[in-house]
Design a protein around this motif. Structure first.
Motif, mmCIF file in Angstrom:
data_model
loop_
_atom_site.group_PDB
_atom_site.id
_atom_site.type_symbol
_atom_site.label_atom_id
_atom_site.label_comp_id
_atom_site.label_asym_id
_atom_site.label_seq_id
_atom_site.Cartn_x
_atom_site.Cartn_y
_atom_site.Cartn_z
ATOM 1 N N MET A 24 0.801 -1.228 0.000
ATOM 2 C CA MET A 24 0.000 0.000 0.000
ATOM 3 C C MET A 24 0.826 1.266 0.000
ATOM 4 S SD MET A 24 -2.216 -0.100 3.545
ATOM 5 C CE MET A 24 -3.094 1.462 3.561
ATOM 6 N N TYR A 25 0.322 2.264 -0.726
ATOM 7 C CA TYR A 25 1.000 3.553 -0.866
ATOM 8 C C TYR A 25 0.035 4.655 -0.427
ATOM 9 C CZ TYR A 25 3.794 7.299 -2.934
ATOM 10 O OH TYR A 25 4.554 8.428 -3.118
ATOM 11 N N VAL A 26 0.518 5.495 0.486
ATOM 12 C CA VAL A 26 -0.325 6.594 0.978
ATOM 13 C C VAL A 26 0.389 7.915 0.696
ATOM 14 C CG1 VAL A 26 -1.481 7.569 3.011
ATOM 15 C CG2 VAL A 26 -1.190 5.088 2.813
ATOM 16 N N CYS A 27 -0.273 8.802 -0.053
ATOM 17 C CA CYS A 27 0.358 10.085 -0.372
ATOM 18 C C CYS A 27 0.575 10.871 0.918
ATOM 19 C CB CYS A 27 -0.514 10.900 -1.320
ATOM 20 S SG CYS A 27 -0.660 10.107 -2.921
ATOM 21 N N GLY A 28 1.806 11.294 1.117
ATOM 22 C CA GLY A 28 2.153 11.984 2.366
ATOM 23 C C GLY A 28 2.101 13.498 2.213
ATOM 24 N N GLU A 209 6.136 12.115 -8.869
ATOM 25 C CA GLU A 209 6.906 11.534 -7.772
ATOM 26 C C GLU A 209 6.229 10.277 -7.196
ATOM 27 O OE1 GLU A 209 6.381 13.544 -3.577
ATOM 28 O OE2 GLU A 209 6.638 15.144 -5.021
ATOM 29 N N CYS A 210 4.912 10.321 -7.066
ATOM 30 C CA CYS A 210 4.236 9.170 -6.461
ATOM 31 C C CYS A 210 4.263 7.952 -7.389
ATOM 32 C CB CYS A 210 2.811 9.523 -6.066
ATOM 33 S SG CYS A 210 2.762 10.700 -4.699
ATOM 34 N N SER A 211 4.108 8.204 -8.699
ATOM 35 C CA SER A 211 4.160 7.091 -9.659
ATOM 36 C C SER A 211 5.513 6.391 -9.566
ATOM 37 C CB SER A 211 3.978 7.609 -11.089
ATOM 38 O OG SER A 211 2.626 7.929 -11.321
ATOM 39 N N ILE A 224 -3.246 -1.270 -2.709
ATOM 40 C CA ILE A 224 -4.047 -0.116 -2.254
ATOM 41 C C ILE A 224 -3.272 1.181 -2.442
ATOM 42 C CG2 ILE A 224 -5.152 0.957 -0.242
ATOM 43 C CD1 ILE A 224 -5.523 -1.864 0.904
ATOM 44 N N HIS A 225 -3.948 2.159 -3.002
ATOM 45 C CA HIS A 225 -3.377 3.500 -3.058
ATOM 46 C C HIS A 225 -4.355 4.405 -2.307
ATOM 47 C CE1 HIS A 225 -0.546 6.253 -5.289
ATOM 48 N NE2 HIS A 225 -1.320 7.075 -4.622
ATOM 49 N N ALA A 226 -3.830 5.244 -1.423
ATOM 50 C CA ALA A 226 -4.738 5.990 -0.548
ATOM 51 C C ALA A 226 -4.307 7.435 -0.342
ATOM 52 C CB ALA A 226 -4.820 5.280 0.802
ATOM 53 N N PRO A 234 -6.844 16.407 -9.305
ATOM 54 C CA PRO A 234 -6.239 15.660 -10.404
ATOM 55 C C PRO A 234 -5.137 14.684 -9.987
ATOM 56 C CG PRO A 234 -5.222 17.823 -10.245
ATOM 57 C CD PRO A 234 -6.237 17.749 -9.135
ATOM 58 N N HIS A 235 -4.665 14.755 -8.707
ATOM 59 C CA HIS A 235 -3.424 14.038 -8.375
ATOM 60 C C HIS A 235 -3.480 12.546 -8.700
ATOM 61 C CE1 HIS A 235 0.396 13.271 -6.578
ATOM 62 N NE2 HIS A 235 -0.105 12.565 -5.579
ATOM 63 N N HIS A 236 -4.478 11.848 -8.182
ATOM 64 C CA HIS A 236 -4.495 10.390 -8.403
ATOM 65 C C HIS A 236 -4.844 10.023 -9.841
ATOM 66 C CE1 HIS A 236 -4.791 9.484 -3.825
ATOM 67 N NE2 HIS A 236 -3.580 9.765 -4.226
ATOM 68 N N GLU A 237 -5.700 10.851 -10.443
ATOM 69 C CA GLU A 237 -6.034 10.617 -11.857
ATOM 70 C C GLU A 237 -4.751 10.722 -12.692
ATOM 71 O OE1 GLU A 237 -8.538 9.119 -13.813
ATOM 72 O OE2 GLU A 237 -9.870 10.404 -12.634
ATOM 73 N N ASN A 238 -3.925 11.712 -12.376
ATOM 74 C CA ASN A 238 -2.683 11.896 -13.131
ATOM 75 C C ASN A 238 -1.676 10.791 -12.832
ATOM 76 O OD1 ASN A 238 -3.905 14.133 -14.107
ATOM 77 N ND2 ASN A 238 -2.575 15.622 -13.103
ATOM 78 N N GLU A 239 -1.638 10.350 -11.571
ATOM 79 C CA GLU A 239 -0.746 9.235 -11.227
ATOM 80 C C GLU A 239 -1.112 7.989 -12.034
ATOM 81 O OE1 GLU A 239 -0.043 7.986 -7.240
ATOM 82 O OE2 GLU A 239 -0.299 9.991 -6.435
ATOM 83 N N ILE A 240 -2.418 7.725 -12.153
ATOM 84 C CA ILE A 240 -2.871 6.554 -12.918
ATOM 85 C C ILE A 240 -2.424 6.678 -14.365
ATOM 86 C CG2 ILE A 240 -4.906 5.361 -13.855
ATOM 87 C CD1 ILE A 240 -6.352 6.038 -11.203
HETATM 88 ZN ZN ZN Z 1 0.615 11.046 -4.411
#
Ligand code: ZN
Ligand code: AMP
Length: 468
Positions: A24-28, A209-211, A224-226, A234-240
């Motif tokens: 699992m990855y959680v954006c900090g 950075e998250c990708s 899980i991504h949270a 847009p952050h998670h949409e862009n990460e995907i």
């Molecule tokens: Zn992130």
């Protein structure tokens, strides 16, 4: 075990990619200031998710980044006349202190964006090579329309986004092929930290950075991504878009988002002056109370912070802590050791509360109902344990209570601090043992004190001690 997936907008059965493991990855947080109580919500919520997976026997690889390069950090550095690095290092250290106070476990890995630039340059190059990105005057953009699934997480339609984004067309970013395109790399401005790249000396955009960090520490596909719900778009949409375009695989199976924390029914914001840091709360309350407060609501419900609710949380937590302490006292002062037949039967009945707790947590981490089950257990402990209980019975109840509270990250039995007089008595005993050349005993006492956080120092004037 079911969890709500933002992608499907439904509760889904959790099936790990690899049996027995959760990635699992959680954006900090972006580290330019002390964290506020809104930032604390995802930390507490997803730490509890992690703890529950661990309770269920999963091996959890939990990665959470610190965004340590960003406009806000640079602005703060300029204000203070120090380097951006100094600002981010300072606030990472402060954030870790707050996390410890809230009993949030350190992640398996806390990557820093500035230490992963190389990987970001590589992924951006892959995106360019695959036709998903392009460079214009040192800036690299993601070609959003090229990624056919764009909008699948936030359930947005590209054409609606385009009309909503029209303002961008006149904002000076007219070098973009399409207003929907977003930045992967930007050239440095005077006084900004920068890194070399094939396109310009500059720095990465936030989303990349998250990708990159997720792939490096967890692999191309994760369970899980949270993060907070503001990150869906847009952050998670862009990460995907970035990850799936680069890797050619589904990025995350489950997307979890916590709802926002408000203050006195208002959005928390600098302009309203209602901003509260975790540090401020710690001056008034034990941060365990803040943790208890956060878990008293379901993570997908908006939560309102108020003095009254914090008082109620303090009282609620106290009820649990008192019950635990009472059980500990009964265990230590019991007249009988072994359980009676009745007690064996009574202890087995606690399984009912454990089941209720697990049923709540299995239903998309319903911590509010899980806490209700803990209160039922507390009531049961208070009514069935007393001065006549055996040590095993009181201890057995305490173990069940502690086990459930540990999933919630609530510490209910604290190691008691040793009294000064007890410490000094042990030191005297150690001196006597040394005189009698009983060095084994002397060492034993030193070790025992060290285990309780007491450090001894032999000086010419005698033995001095201090608390670690
Ligand atoms: Zn992130
Ligand atoms: P930031 O430093 O703004 O990127 O935020 C770090 C994390 O805190 C993200 O997961 C945000 O979604 C979350 N967050 C920020 N403000 C709030 C809030 N008021 N309530 C809940 N979560 C928040």
């Amino acid at each position: 075990m079911k969890l709500f997936n933002t992608m499907s907008k439904r509760k889904e059965e959790f099936v790990p990619l690899e049996p027995g493991k959760v990635k699992m990855y959680v954006c900090g947080p972006t580290v330019y200031n002390l964290i506020h109580i809104g930032n604390a919500r995802p930390m507490i919520v997803f730490d509890t998710v992690r703890r529950y997976f661990e309770y269920k026997g999963y091996d959890v690889n939990y990665v959470s980044n610190f965004t340590d390069v960003d406009d806000k950090i640079i602005r703060k550095a300029i204000e203070e006349g120090v380097s951006a690095d100094e600002i981010s290092r300072r606030y990472i250290a402060e954030c870790k202190k707050d996390m410890e106070g809230m009993n949030v476990k350190p992640a398996t890995k806390h990557p820093l964006a500035t230490e992963e630039i190389c990987g970001m340059v590589e992924m951006i190059q892959t995106l360019i090579d695959k036709g998903y990105a392009y460079e214009k005057n040192g800036t690299v953009y993601f070609r959003t329309r090229q990624f056919k699934d764009y909008g699948k997480l936030s359930h947005k339609n590209l054409d609606d986004l385009r009309s909503g984004n029209r303002a961008l067309l006149v904002s000076g970013e007219d070098e973009k092929e399409d207003p929907l395109d977003f930045v992967l790399w930007k050239p440095r401005k005077e006084g900004e930290p920068s890194w070399k790249s094939p396109w310009s000396d500059g720095r990465p955009g936030w989303h990349i950075e998250c990708s990159v960090m997720s792939r490096k520490y967890l692999g191309e596909q994760i369970d899980i991504h949270a993060g907070g719900e503001d990150l869906v778009f847009p952050h998670h949409e862009n990460e995907i878009a970035q990850s799936e375009a680069a890797n050619g695989k589904e990025f995350a199976k489950y997307w979890m988002h916590n709802a926002f924390l408000n203050i006195d029914n208002h959005k928390m914001s600098k302009s309203l002056g209602n901003f509260r840091t975790v540090r401020e709360i710690s001056e008034q309350y034990d941060l365990q109370v803040l943790r208890f407060f956060m878990l008293s609501a379901h993570y997908r419900s908006p939560l309102n912070f108020s003095a009254d609710l914090m008082e109620a949380s303090r009282n609620g937590l106290e009820r649990i802590v008192n019950a635990a302490q009472n059980l500990k006292f009964l265990q230590e002062n019991a007249k009988t050791e072994e359980m009676s037949a009745q007690e064996t039967e009574d202890l087995a009945k606690t399984e009912e509360y454990v089941k209720a707790f697990e049923a709540a947590m299995d239903d998309d981490f319903n911590t509010a109902d899980a806490i209700a089950a803990v209160f039922e257990l507390v009531k049961y402990c208070n009514t069935t344990a007393g001065a006549k209980s055996s040590a095993r019975y009181a201890g057995g109840l305490l173990a069940v209570l502690e086990k459930l509270c540990d999933v919630l990250g609530l510490i209910v039995v604290k190691e008691e601090e040793m009294l000064d007089a007890d410490i000094e008595a042990l030191i005297e005993e150690r001196q006597a043992a040394r005189k009698a050349k009983n060095f084994a005993r002397a060492d034993e006492i030193r070790d025992e004190l060290a285990a309780r956080g007491i450090i001894l120092e032999d000086t010419r004037e005698g033995v001095k001690w201090k608390r670690a």
